[in-house]
Enzyme design. Structure first.
Site, mmCIF file in Angstrom:
data_model
loop_
_atom_site.group_PDB
_atom_site.id
_atom_site.type_symbol
_atom_site.label_atom_id
_atom_site.label_comp_id
_atom_site.label_asym_id
_atom_site.label_seq_id
_atom_site.Cartn_x
_atom_site.Cartn_y
_atom_site.Cartn_z
ATOM 1 C CB CYS A 13 -5.231 2.732 -5.077
ATOM 2 S SG CYS A 13 -4.436 1.112 -4.887
ATOM 3 C CB CYS A 31 -0.926 0.017 1.214
ATOM 4 S SG CYS A 31 -1.944 1.513 1.321
#
Length: 293
Positions: free
Chosen positions: A224, A76
């Site tokens: 993202c 992430c």
């Protein structure tokens, strides 16, 4: 009893990607998927970043990453920038190394105040590495579509792994599609045995891409980081952009560089602190009503 009982947490965001960071380096006890879901019910997030005791010499911590549905993620990028911001606070270091399920990630202070750079490592293109359920010799664009055969709504995505699987559909207008509807269908398509992050991307010019993402295990998101990296790499593989591009996401801007010297992908962007709090043990015992009633 949960490892998160009474623990201090920081609520942050990486250009709109909602992040919760918890330092558990003094706590080797595991955090369960049920714990992660309980946190999401009271402190909504996209990713929960857990700093656990370092396993390798020279690293600051092992970072375990949960999505808000309790599933784990290997990477992430936006969350790692938030972790870097917390760890750089009060530190004179200019670089930090963390271990994740996807491998080692290096972070640096960015080129300007409030910016942080994360080395996301090398992209993977092999169908087994992404992974896909069947063999594709060329993953620059694969045969996959949604909608009628003779008039598909979305089709022929590029697929990449940046520690987690990504499918990028090239479109003229990223806002012209109901990603909230199509996202979960594509995320759970049988071609993706580990599910996938789904991105709609439009190439503006050789240095600029706009995009929206349905994030695996989290849903619609304002940003993202690993999807931005995957999209930039996929566009460069198609010879449609340069290897350094500005990415426009609903939550803000990221700069992605696919470095030719070592094949690593560098992501630079902001990370914002919102507030701190402590987890009530009743959250994990089921004594608190998730609805707040």
């Amino acid at each position: 009893m949960s490892a998160l009982d009474n623990r201090l947490f920081a609520k942050m965001n990486g250009i709109g990607n909602e992040i919760v960071v918890v330092d558990l380096r003094d706590q080797p006890a595991p955090v369960t998927p049920a714990d992660a879901r309980a946190v999401a019910a009271h402190v909504p997030y996209d990713q929960l970043m857990l700093l656990q005791p370092a396993r390798l010499s020279g690293t600051e911590a092992f970072v375990r990453i949960y999505n808000n549905d309790g599933s784990e993620s290997g990477a992430c990028g936006n969350g790692m920038r938030c972790v870097a911001r917390q760890m750089f606070s009060g530190s004179e270091k200019n670089g930090l190394t963390f271990e994740t399920r996807a491998g080692l990630l290096n972070c640096w202070r960015g080129p300007a105040d409030g910016l942080y750079t994360v080395d996301m490592g090398e992209p993977k293109f092999g169908w087994q590495d992404i992974p896909l359920a069947e063999e594709f010799r060329d993953t620059r664009m694969i045969e996959l579509q949604i909608g009628p055969i003779d008039a598909p709504v979305l089709h022929t995505p590029s697929v990449v792994s940046m520690g987690n699987p990504h499918a990028i559909f090239w479109v003229d207008d990223v806002n012209a599609y109901d990603l909230g509807r199509f996202g979960p269908l594509l995320e759970n398509h049988p071609i993706f045995p580990e599910r996938a992050n789904i991105t709609l991307a439009h190439i503006v010019d050789r240095q600029h891409i706009t995009m929206r993402t349905w994030e695996r295990g989290a849903g619609l998101t304002k940003a993202c980081g690993s999807a931005a990296c995957s999209t930039a790499v996929a566009a460069a593989r198609l010879k449609r952009t340069d290897r350094t591009v500005e990415m426009t996401l609903p939550g803000g801007q990221l700069t992605i560089e696919w470095r030719e010297s070592d094949n690593h992908v560098l992501m630079t962007g902001g990370a914002a602190f919102e507030f701190e709090g402590r987890f009530d043990p009743a959250l994990f015992s089921g004594a608190l009503d998730p609805t707040g009633a």
